[in-house]
Design a protein around this motif. Structure first.
Motif, PDB file in Angstrom:
ATOM      1  N   LEU A 141       0.919  -1.215  -0.083  1.00 29.55           N
ATOM      2  CA  LEU A 141       0.162   0.008  -0.041  1.00 29.55           C
ATOM      3  C   LEU A 141       0.907   1.289   0.021  1.00 29.55           C
ATOM      4  O   LEU A 141       0.512   2.168  -0.790  1.00 29.55           O
ATOM      5  N   ARG A 190       2.268   1.895  -3.481  1.00 29.88           N
ATOM      6  CA  ARG A 190       1.246   2.186  -4.403  1.00 29.88           C
ATOM      7  C   ARG A 190       1.053   3.760  -4.247  1.00 29.88           C
ATOM      8  O   ARG A 190       0.614   4.586  -5.130  1.00 29.88           O
ATOM      9  N   THR A 191       1.055   4.157  -2.916  1.00 30.12           N
ATOM     10  CA  THR A 191       0.678   5.585  -2.619  1.00 30.12           C
ATOM     11  C   THR A 191       1.860   6.438  -3.176  1.00 30.12           C
ATOM     12  O   THR A 191       1.576   7.677  -3.669  1.00 30.12           O
ATOM     13  N   ALA A 208       1.613   9.332  -6.012  1.00 26.44           N
ATOM     14  CA  ALA A 208       2.017  10.754  -5.947  1.00 26.44           C
ATOM     15  C   ALA A 208       2.929  11.206  -6.666  1.00 26.44           C
ATOM     16  O   ALA A 208       2.852  12.304  -7.296  1.00 26.44           O
TER      17      ALA A 208
END
Length: 400
Positions: free
Chosen positions: A382, A385-386, A390
């Motif tokens: 996670l 992916r963040t 961004a």
């Protein structure tokens, strides 16, 4: 995102779309951190699995009929062995005459607490001593009625043929014996000279007693003990005779109940009184220890079992005369009793079983390891992916 091509091959987070096949520097860094975190968690999980813990279990004590051993080693700095008496009584008030397991010994101490001699100690036991002359019948000095001796055969006469027998006769009628001066048996045996020569000595008592598993008390007091008019008293005549001598300053070198196995290292519960000292120099002082004893069994991983006892101890001392406490004026002490050291013990009807076990089972360890690996991978996935989203957003804004 393009720099550092050597770190790109560590990116373990494959993308499900076209850009998922792109390896990034941030993904590589996250992968290394993920591996390190997983290893640390697995090591911690294994250490927790292999850790040995003691789990207690409380059950009803089924060994109430077995005897209970008392192990003691106590030094008295200012009272000679000839004046010191040890009594053990149960809650019914009965003196137990057959309580000795390995016996007690009295070790004489000089003023510097050096050992200078050793003697056996009789506990609540009258030793029958006779003269070498079979026709001799010593006087009891009025403590026993011997008026009918002339009409009895030799083996039925009431005689005091030793200093100890005279002393016991005096005790039965609660007469003061002092040091036995002017008593023929005591003078001939050298008892009077021996007692007076040892007035400045100390005494160390060491041994093992075996008693029934009911409450009672064990106490050290001066002079011969006796039961007179339903009361347990001691002959304090010699103790009172020398106002400037004798007191019950003491050091408890060792005190425990049951098997004294040193593989059980929990000395706070099995030996709480060891190395306890009281030294205030007061002659008429009563020292009391209130003990709560619980039968305990230790079961080790190697199959060894140790039966012992844990106990708690509460200490209290007061002056023999009673009255207000000098340090705490609001406290008023009871009056009377005996100068000495008293151990009052209560036996619990419950038993504690302490079992050594591994902290976790193998299945719990496997479940914890899988949870650690899955949790770390999910969290870092996670996070990757963040970071990727961004970066894409920032890049699209620059292109506009």
């Amino acid at each position: 995102m393009g720099r550092g091509p050597s770190i790109l091959r560590f990116d373990a987070f494959s993308k499900t779309v076209d850009d998922a096949r792109i390896k990034t520097t941030s993904g590589g860094i996250l992968t290394l951190v993920c591996i390190l975190t997983t290893l640390l968690l697995l090591i911690n999980e294994y250490a927790d699995y292999s850790r040995i813990v003691v789990r207690p279990e409380l059950v009803v004590d089924r060994d109430r009929q077995k005897k209970l051993e008392i192990n003691l080693d106590i030094s008295f700095q200012n009272i000679p062995c000839d004046l010191l008496t040890l009594d053990i009584m149960d809650q019914s008030g009965d003196l137990q005459l057959d309580l000795l397991s390995s016996g007690f010994s009295k070790i004489r101490l000089d003023r510097q607490q050096n050992e200078i001699g050793q003697e056996d100690m009789n506990v609540n036991h009258e030793t029958k001593l006779v003269s070498e002359d079979p026709q001799y019948c010593g006087s009891c000095y009025g403590a026993v009625d011997q008026g009918n001796n002339d009409n009895l055969p030799q083996d039925q006469k009431i005689c005091c043929n030793s200093c100890e027998s005279v002393r016991q006769a005096y005790a039965r009628v609660a007469w003061k014996f002092y040091d036995g001066k002017d008593i023929d048996q005591c003078e001939k045996e050298g008892y009077v000279q021996r007692v007076n020569d040892r007035l400045d000595e100390g005494c160390r008592v060491r041994g093992v007693a075996e008693i029934a598993r009911i409450g009672g008390n064990l106490h050290f007091a001066p002079g011969n003990s006796m039961n007179h008019r339903d009361k347990h008293i001691h002959d304090l005549s010699l103790y009172d005779k020398h106002p400037e001598k004798f007191n019950f300053d003491h050091t408890i070198n060792h005190f425990s109940f049951g098997l004294d196995d040193h593989s059980v290292a929990d000395y706070k519960t099995t030996h709480p009184l060891d190395q306890t000292s009281h030294k205030n120099g007061k002659k008429y002082q009563v020292y009391s220890y209130f003990l709560k004893v619980v039968n305990t069994r230790y079961e080790f991983l190697n199959g060894k079992k140790v039966e012992t006892n844990q106990f708690s101890a509460t200490e209290h001392d007061r002056p023999f005369r009673g009255g207000r406490d000098d340090d705490h004026p609001n406290t008023i002490h009871a009056q009377g009793g005996l100068p000495g050291v008293f151990f009052h013990f209560e036996i619990s009807p419950l038993k504690i079983i302490n079992r050594e076990q591994y902290n976790k089972t193998w299945s719990a360890f496997a479940l914890g390891a899988c949870a650690a690996i899955g949790g770390v991978l999910t969290v870092f996935s996670l996070l990757d992916r963040t970071i990727w989203a961004a970066n894409r957003l920032l890049k699209d804004k620059k292109d506009i």
